[in-house]
Design an enzyme around this catalytic site. Structure first.
Site, mmCIF file in Angstrom:
data_model
loop_
_atom_site.group_PDB
_atom_site.id
_atom_site.type_symbol
_atom_site.label_atom_id
_atom_site.label_comp_id
_atom_site.label_asym_id
_atom_site.label_seq_id
_atom_site.Cartn_x
_atom_site.Cartn_y
_atom_site.Cartn_z
ATOM 1 N N CYS A 66 0.866 -1.180 0.000
ATOM 2 C CA CYS A 66 0.000 0.000 0.000
ATOM 3 C C CYS A 66 0.907 1.235 0.000
ATOM 4 C CB CYS A 66 -0.964 -0.013 1.181
ATOM 5 S SG CYS A 66 -0.203 0.226 2.793
ATOM 6 N N ALA A 67 0.347 2.370 0.310
ATOM 7 C CA ALA A 67 1.130 3.610 0.248
ATOM 8 C C ALA A 67 2.143 3.722 1.384
ATOM 9 C CB ALA A 67 0.200 4.820 0.239
#
Length: 103
Positions: free
Chosen positions: A7-8
């Site tokens: 994810c980020a």
């Protein structure tokens, strides 16, 4: 099976990785799942046979697909609500991975 969830910033990916570990334990399936932030995966991605992109990094799907195809890794990218639901359903998360590997 070795799964890397990206994810980020490694927060939501940790939720899904933990759900996968929990579901695998409950079902007696051998799955190793780890979380990471997109961009920090290049040095380790060849150690996994499945990579899951969280919705917030889905825009990198095509770029990542070229790398995973070259390395023989399955790339999966669930949509928003589906991703959230998987983080809350350990057995369902494992089933989702298995179903997508058969497809």
């Amino acid at each position: 099976m070795r799964v890397l969830v990206l994810c980020a910033g490694a927060g939501t990916s940790a939720l899904l990785a933990n759900a996968l570990k929990e579901g695998a334990d409950e079902l007696g399936i051998d799955i190793t799942a780890n979380a990471g932030a997109y961009g920090s995966h290049y040095a380790i991605m060849d150690q996994y046979n499945v990579i899951v992109l969280a919705p917030q990094v889905r825009t990198y799907y095509n770029e990542m697909k070229a790398d995973t195809d070259r390395l023989g890794i399955t790339l999966l990218s669930p949509k928003g609500k589906q991703y959230i639901d998987l983080t809350k359903d350990p057995k369902g998360a494992v089933a989702w991975i298995e179903e997508n590997l058969k497809a």
